[in-house]
Design a protein around this motif. Structure first.
Motif, PDB file in Angstrom:
ATOM      1  N   ASN A  22       5.840 -66.615  11.036  1.00 48.69           N
ATOM      2  CA  ASN A  22       5.090 -66.144   9.771  1.00 48.69           C
ATOM      3  C   ASN A  22       6.051 -65.253   9.149  1.00 48.69           C
ATOM      4  N   LEU A  23       6.666 -64.133   9.722  1.00 50.08           N
ATOM      5  CA  LEU A  23       7.419 -63.252   9.128  1.00 50.08           C
ATOM      6  C   LEU A  23       8.500 -63.697   8.525  1.00 50.08           C
ATOM      7  N   LYS A  24       9.311 -64.785   9.349  1.00 49.68           N
ATOM      8  CA  LYS A  24      10.301 -65.435   8.511  1.00 49.68           C
ATOM      9  C   LYS A  24      10.030 -66.047   7.188  1.00 49.68           C
ATOM     10  N   ILE A  25       8.882 -66.874   7.199  1.00 50.81           N
ATOM     11  CA  ILE A  25       8.473 -67.614   5.936  1.00 50.81           C
ATOM     12  C   ILE A  25       8.188 -66.318   4.748  1.00 50.81           C
ATOM     13  N   LEU A  26       7.566 -65.333   5.235  1.00 53.12           N
ATOM     14  CA  LEU A  26       7.163 -64.493   4.577  1.00 53.12           C
ATOM     15  C   LEU A  26       8.390 -63.752   3.614  1.00 53.12           C
ATOM     16  N   SER A  27       9.487 -63.389   4.473  1.00 54.78           N
ATOM     17  CA  SER A  27      10.791 -63.212   3.929  1.00 54.78           C
ATOM     18  C   SER A  27      11.261 -63.924   3.094  1.00 54.78           C
ATOM     19  N   LYS A  28      11.399 -64.934   3.296  1.00 62.12           N
ATOM     20  CA  LYS A  28      11.900 -66.188   2.339  1.00 62.12           C
ATOM     21  C   LYS A  28      11.205 -66.119   0.845  1.00 62.12           C
ATOM     22  N   VAL A  29       9.714 -66.142   1.032  1.00 66.26           N
ATOM     23  CA  VAL A  29       9.088 -66.225  -0.244  1.00 66.26           C
ATOM     24  C   VAL A  29       9.352 -64.844  -0.712  1.00 66.26           C
ATOM     25  N   ALA A  30       9.469 -63.589  -0.197  1.00 74.73           N
ATOM     26  CA  ALA A  30       9.786 -62.336  -0.861  1.00 74.73           C
ATOM     27  C   ALA A  30      11.093 -62.450  -1.578  1.00 74.73           C
ATOM     28  N   ILE A  31      12.135 -63.062  -0.974  1.00 66.56           N
ATOM     29  CA  ILE A  31      13.637 -63.053  -1.447  1.00 66.56           C
ATOM     30  C   ILE A  31      13.440 -63.888  -2.555  1.00 66.56           C
ATOM     31  N   LEU A  32      12.873 -64.862  -2.786  1.00 69.33           N
ATOM     32  CA  LEU A  32      12.538 -65.770  -3.796  1.00 69.33           C
ATOM     33  C   LEU A  32      11.871 -65.240  -4.981  1.00 69.33           C
ATOM     34  N   THR A  33      10.866 -64.475  -4.731  1.00 70.59           N
ATOM     35  CA  THR A  33      10.209 -63.705  -5.845  1.00 70.59           C
ATOM     36  C   THR A  33      10.752 -62.630  -6.293  1.00 70.59           C
ATOM     37  N   SER A  34      11.454 -61.999  -5.660  1.00 74.96           N
ATOM     38  CA  SER A  34      12.150 -60.770  -5.974  1.00 74.96           C
ATOM     39  C   SER A  34      13.427 -61.206  -6.764  1.00 74.96           C
ATOM     40  N   SER A  35      14.093 -62.155  -6.536  1.00 74.54           N
ATOM     41  CA  SER A  35      15.312 -62.758  -6.983  1.00 74.54           C
ATOM     42  C   SER A  35      14.846 -63.245  -8.569  1.00 74.54           C
ATOM     43  N   LEU A  36      13.713 -63.947  -8.486  1.00 76.43           N
ATOM     44  CA  LEU A  36      13.231 -64.391  -9.690  1.00 76.43           C
ATOM     45  C   LEU A  36      12.685 -63.288 -10.662  1.00 76.43           C
ATOM     46  N   MET A  37      12.448 -62.222 -10.129  1.00 77.46           N
ATOM     47  CA  MET A  37      11.952 -60.901 -10.960  1.00 77.46           C
ATOM     48  C   MET A  37      13.161 -60.506 -11.661  1.00 77.46           C
ATOM     49  N   TYR A  38      14.344 -60.568 -10.992  1.00 78.21           N
ATOM     50  CA  TYR A  38      15.542 -59.900 -11.547  1.00 78.21           C
ATOM     51  C   TYR A  38      16.232 -60.825 -12.473  1.00 78.21           C
ATOM     52  N   VAL A  39      16.024 -61.955 -11.975  1.00 72.89           N
ATOM     53  CA  VAL A  39      16.765 -63.094 -13.055  1.00 72.89           C
ATOM     54  C   VAL A  39      15.964 -63.316 -14.317  1.00 72.89           C
ATOM     55  N   ALA A  40      15.012 -62.787 -14.290  1.00 70.18           N
ATOM     56  CA  ALA A  40      14.030 -62.586 -15.644  1.00 70.18           C
ATOM     57  C   ALA A  40      14.892 -61.651 -16.586  1.00 70.18           C
ATOM     58  N   TYR A  41      15.693 -60.974 -16.170  1.00 72.76           N
ATOM     59  CA  TYR A  41      16.417 -59.826 -17.239  1.00 72.76           C
ATOM     60  C   TYR A  41      17.358 -60.906 -18.105  1.00 72.76           C
ATOM     61  N   ILE A  42      17.550 -61.984 -17.780  1.00 73.12           N
ATOM     62  CA  ILE A  42      18.377 -62.867 -18.498  1.00 73.12           C
ATOM     63  C   ILE A  42      17.799 -62.937 -20.012  1.00 73.12           C
ATOM     64  N   SER A  43      16.530 -63.092 -20.208  1.00 74.86           N
ATOM     65  CA  SER A  43      16.019 -63.033 -21.585  1.00 74.86           C
ATOM     66  C   SER A  43      16.243 -61.707 -22.287  1.00 74.86           C
ATOM     67  N   GLU A  44      16.147 -60.544 -21.740  1.00 80.48           N
ATOM     68  CA  GLU A  44      16.363 -59.139 -22.174  1.00 80.48           C
ATOM     69  C   GLU A  44      17.994 -59.150 -22.502  1.00 80.48           C
ATOM     70  N   ILE A  45      18.766 -59.668 -21.692  1.00 80.90           N
ATOM     71  CA  ILE A  45      20.364 -59.578 -22.082  1.00 80.90           C
ATOM     72  C   ILE A  45      20.461 -60.452 -23.266  1.00 80.90           C
ATOM     73  N   MET A  46      19.788 -61.712 -23.404  1.00 85.13           N
ATOM     74  CA  MET A  46      19.977 -62.494 -24.695  1.00 85.13           C
ATOM     75  C   MET A  46      19.389 -61.690 -25.839  1.00 85.13           C
ATOM     76  N   GLN A  47      18.295 -61.002 -25.424  1.00 86.76           N
ATOM     77  CA  GLN A  47      17.776 -60.269 -26.685  1.00 86.76           C
ATOM     78  C   GLN A  47      18.793 -59.198 -27.082  1.00 86.76           C
ATOM     79  N   ASN A  48      19.540 -58.367 -26.219  1.00 84.63           N
ATOM     80  CA  ASN A  48      20.688 -57.282 -26.584  1.00 84.63           C
ATOM     81  C   ASN A  48      21.656 -57.806 -27.384  1.00 84.63           C
TER      82      ASN A  48
END
Length: 104
Positions: A22-48
């Protein structure tokens, strides 16, 4: 809370394996969501780049936060790879967003 106090000896291994899985699954989901949160900066970079710079406060704090968590995960006695992997994109995307705010 120790598992030894609540689980009979014959069930401990089974509970431990399930918990690890369960911890391995949770860590993979957390990695994915955290990475997506930071990839969301692409729209701000485009605005800049389009001449509408965003506020520097949030990317600045996110960059500092991601850097601190990356170092923390790296310098633990046993490296915490999910923590490191999930925050490295924040270091790069946050920093790149900050750069594009001032140079566009």
């Amino acid at each position: 809370m120790k598992i030894d106090n609540y689980v009979p000896k014959d069930k401990r291994r089974q509970v431990s394996d399930k918990r690890i899985r369960n911890l391995k699954i949770l860590s993979k989901v957390a990695i994915l969501t955290s990475s997506l949160m930071y990839v969301a900066y692409i729209s701000e970079i485009m605005q800049n780049f389009s001449g509408n710079p965003v506020s520097p406060l949030q990317p600045c704090v996110a960059t500092i936060n991601a850097t601190l968590w990356t170092f923390y995960g790296w310098y633990k006695t046993y490296r915490d790879w999910p923590l490191v992997i999930s925050n490295v994109p924040g270091v790069f995307f946050g920093f790149f967003t900050l750069i594009t705010i001032y140079i566009h």
